[in-house]
Design a protein around this motif. Structure first.
Motif, short mmCIF file in Angstrom:
data_model
loop_
_atom_site.label_atom_id
_atom_site.label_comp_id
_atom_site.label_asym_id
_atom_site.label_seq_id
_atom_site.Cartn_x
_atom_site.Cartn_y
_atom_site.Cartn_z
N MET A 1 48.62 26.37 53.93
CA MET A 1 47.69 27.49 53.96
C MET A 1 47.64 28.15 52.58
SD MET A 1 47.73 30.97 56.32
CE MET A 1 48.29 30.05 57.75
N ARG A 2 46.43 28.54 52.15
CA ARG A 2 46.27 29.16 50.85
C ARG A 2 45.40 30.42 50.95
NH1 ARG A 2 50.25 27.30 47.60
NH2 ARG A 2 50.68 25.19 48.33
N ILE A 3 45.69 31.37 50.09
CA ILE A 3 44.88 32.59 50.02
C ILE A 3 43.60 32.28 49.26
CG2 ILE A 3 44.75 34.93 49.08
CD1 ILE A 3 47.82 35.06 49.42
N THR A 4 42.47 32.65 49.86
CA THR A 4 41.17 32.41 49.22
C THR A 4 40.53 33.69 48.68
OG1 THR A 4 40.04 32.61 51.36
CG2 THR A 4 40.71 30.40 50.64
N GLU A 5 40.91 34.84 49.22
CA GLU A 5 40.32 36.11 48.75
C GLU A 5 41.22 37.27 49.13
OE1 GLU A 5 38.87 37.80 46.82
OE2 GLU A 5 36.82 38.36 47.37
N VAL A 6 41.26 38.26 48.25
CA VAL A 6 41.93 39.54 48.52
C VAL A 6 40.83 40.59 48.47
CG1 VAL A 6 43.70 41.17 47.81
CG2 VAL A 6 44.05 38.71 47.44
N GLU A 7 40.50 41.13 49.64
CA GLU A 7 39.34 42.01 49.79
C GLU A 7 39.78 43.47 49.94
OE1 GLU A 7 35.56 42.67 52.87
OE2 GLU A 7 37.29 41.44 53.46
N PRO A 8 39.56 44.31 48.93
CA PRO A 8 39.91 45.72 49.04
C PRO A 8 38.81 46.50 49.78
CG PRO A 8 39.06 45.30 46.86
CD PRO A 8 39.02 43.98 47.59
N LEU A 9 39.21 47.43 50.63
CA LEU A 9 38.27 48.24 51.39
C LEU A 9 38.58 49.72 51.15
CD1 LEU A 9 38.52 46.33 54.79
CD2 LEU A 9 36.69 46.11 53.10
N VAL A 10 37.61 50.45 50.62
CA VAL A 10 37.73 51.90 50.45
C VAL A 10 36.91 52.57 51.54
CG1 VAL A 10 37.23 53.88 48.97
CG2 VAL A 10 38.11 51.75 47.97
N LEU A 11 37.57 53.40 52.35
CA LEU A 11 36.90 54.16 53.41
C LEU A 11 37.01 55.64 53.09
CD1 LEU A 11 38.30 52.28 56.54
CD2 LEU A 11 36.37 51.66 55.08
N ARG A 12 35.96 56.38 53.43
CA ARG A 12 35.95 57.81 53.11
C ARG A 12 35.05 58.55 54.10
NH1 ARG A 12 37.35 60.86 48.57
NH2 ARG A 12 36.08 62.69 48.12
N LEU A 13 35.54 59.69 54.59
CA LEU A 13 34.71 60.52 55.45
C LEU A 13 33.61 61.18 54.63
CD1 LEU A 13 37.36 62.33 57.71
CD2 LEU A 13 36.28 60.09 58.01
N PRO A 14 32.50 61.54 55.27
CA PRO A 14 31.39 62.18 54.52
C PRO A 14 31.80 63.47 53.84
CG PRO A 14 30.64 61.42 56.66
CD PRO A 14 32.14 61.27 56.67
N ASP A 15 32.67 64.24 54.49
CA ASP A 15 33.12 65.52 53.93
C ASP A 15 34.64 65.50 53.81
OD1 ASP A 15 30.52 66.81 53.88
OD2 ASP A 15 30.66 66.85 56.07
N VAL A 16 35.13 65.71 52.59
CA VAL A 16 36.56 65.71 52.31
C VAL A 16 36.98 67.08 51.79
CG1 VAL A 16 38.38 64.76 50.85
CG2 VAL A 16 36.68 63.23 51.88
N ASP A 17 37.97 67.67 52.44
CA ASP A 17 38.50 68.96 52.04
C ASP A 17 39.72 68.72 51.14
OD1 ASP A 17 39.57 71.47 51.72
OD2 ASP A 17 39.70 71.94 53.86
N VAL A 18 39.53 68.84 49.84
CA VAL A 18 40.60 68.51 48.90
C VAL A 18 41.68 69.59 48.87
CG1 VAL A 18 39.08 67.13 47.46
CG2 VAL A 18 39.39 69.56 46.93
N THR A 19 41.47 70.72 49.54
CA THR A 19 42.51 71.75 49.59
C THR A 19 43.56 71.44 50.65
OG1 THR A 19 41.36 73.16 51.22
CG2 THR A 19 40.79 73.46 48.89
N ARG A 20 43.30 70.46 51.52
CA ARG A 20 44.25 70.10 52.58
C ARG A 20 45.06 68.86 52.18
NH1 ARG A 20 43.75 71.28 57.94
NH2 ARG A 20 44.04 69.11 58.55
#
Length: 372
Positions: A1-20
């Motif tokens: 078995m061999r690795i063919t791809e390393v797929e990064p996924l960035v998920l983010r909510l529409p509204d992010v409260d950076v004070t929390r």
């Protein structure tokens, strides 16, 4: 078995409260694809955009490599060798911090592949489960007022939880307010449920001792990370002076930091986050250290359901399992990212039994939250 791809996924909510201090507002996942059609899933609790760059970037030189370049073409079942290869390949910009976080996500995904290839759940590969259900503590950011604390505590009691942790938020700013907030939680929980506080590195040794003196009759199960992560001298003075358990380790990566917490900091509860510490590979080393030194291990996990699954498998294999962390934040990344939700009963989550992590992503929500 061999690795063919390393797929990064960035998920983010529409509204992010950076004070929390709330890690359920975005997420970094990785999918590792193989030539046999098996796909492994992992998570890093880190800065998602920075993590994606480390996967995708072209290599600068032999010890400043991009993780995709390091892994494509390799055998995904050679997990220990690949862990060392990633560590050495990122040595120039890594050794700890975000690079180890990304290695954690990839390591979890490799273990997921190994489980799927063997047709066995992850906990069997990690040494075998001692329990089929894991007691969890509900975890939430400490709000500003006693009324808000009361609402959170009443909700977790109604849902059947047997333990609650509240942390960060206003803690450390005013000891009288801290005491009021903690007492409000205890009043709702009653004496039969456990209460933990996460100090969010907002205390000094003296103020933490003062807080625990004020809360002696509140019977905290632990005070978590009241000091800076690497203040080993401070942790030693605090741990040696109080009877309440002192917990730490969520910010750390690699076995050396956890050994220092035990040997120099006299910590009672180690809290490796599998999505930060180095993945399952390092978590196993931490479990062996904890067993040898007689301390408790309760993994930190305030991220998505992928991290929860990894934590459950890990805790199930411990010789003395006590708790796993379970965020009750109102975030779809916690409650709706997986196709099947965890089974919760009598304050415990059932350990997944399918091959590997035993979880799959809900594709509709994934695509809605994915950042191109």
């Amino acid at each position: 078995m061999r690795i063919t791809e390393v797929e990064p996924l960035v998920l983010r909510l529409p509204d992010v409260d950076v004070t929390r201090a709330d890690g359920t507002q975005d997420a970094f996942l990785v999918r590792i694809h193989t030539d046999e059609g098996i796909v492994g899933l992992g998570e890093a609790d880190t800065s998602p955009y920075l993590a994606r760059t480390m996967v995708e970037m072209p290599s600068s030189h032999s010890i400043a490599r991009g993780f995709r370049e390091l892994l494509v073409g390799e055998n995904p079942l050679e997990i220990d060798r690949l862990w060392r290869q990633m560590f050495l390949g990122s040595y120039h910009y890594g050794r700890a911090g975000a690079a180890l976080h990304v290695i954690s996500a990839i390591d979890i995904a490799l273990w997921d592949i190994a489980g799927k290839a063997a047709g066995k759940p992850l906990h069997e590969l990690l040494g075998g489960a001692r329990v089929g259900e894991v007691r969890v503590y509900a975890s939430e950011v400490m709000p500003e007022t006693p009324d808000e604390v009361r609402r959170i505590a009443e909700r977790i009691v109604d849902e059947g939880h047997t333990a609650l942790k509240l942390g960060w938020g206003p803690l450390g700013g005013d000891l009288r307010r801290d005491e009021e907030l903690a007492r409000t939680a205890r009043d709702v929980l009653g004496p039969e449920r456990e209460l933990m506080l996460d100090g969010g590195m907002a205390y000094t040794v003296k103020s933490a001792r003062d807080l625990l003196r004020r809360l002696e009759d509140v019977k905290l199960y632990w005070l978590e990370e009241p000091l800076a992560a690497d203040d080993y001298g401070g942790y030693r003075r605090l741990s040696d002076a109080v009877s309440v358990r002192i917990a730490a380790g969520e910010a750390d990566s690699g076995i050396a930091a956890f050994r220092a917490l035990v040997e120099q900091g006299h910590i009672d509860v180690l809290q490796p986050d599998l999505a930060r510490c180095g993945g399952c590979t390092v978590a196993r080393q931490i479990a062996a250290l904890a067993y040898e030194r007689g301390v408790e291990v309760v993994p930190h996990c305030f991220s998505s359901g992928v991290g929860v699954a990894a934590s459950l498998h890990f805790v199930a294999t411990l010789d003395r399992p006590t708790f796993a962390e379970y965020s009750v934040a109102d975030s779809p990344l916690v409650g709706r990212l997986l196709t099947e939700q965890f089974t919760f009963r009598d304050g415990k989550l059932t350990v997944p039994s399918g091959p590997g992590l035993g979880v799959e992503l809900e594709q509709g929500l994934l695509e809605r939250l994915r950042v191109p």
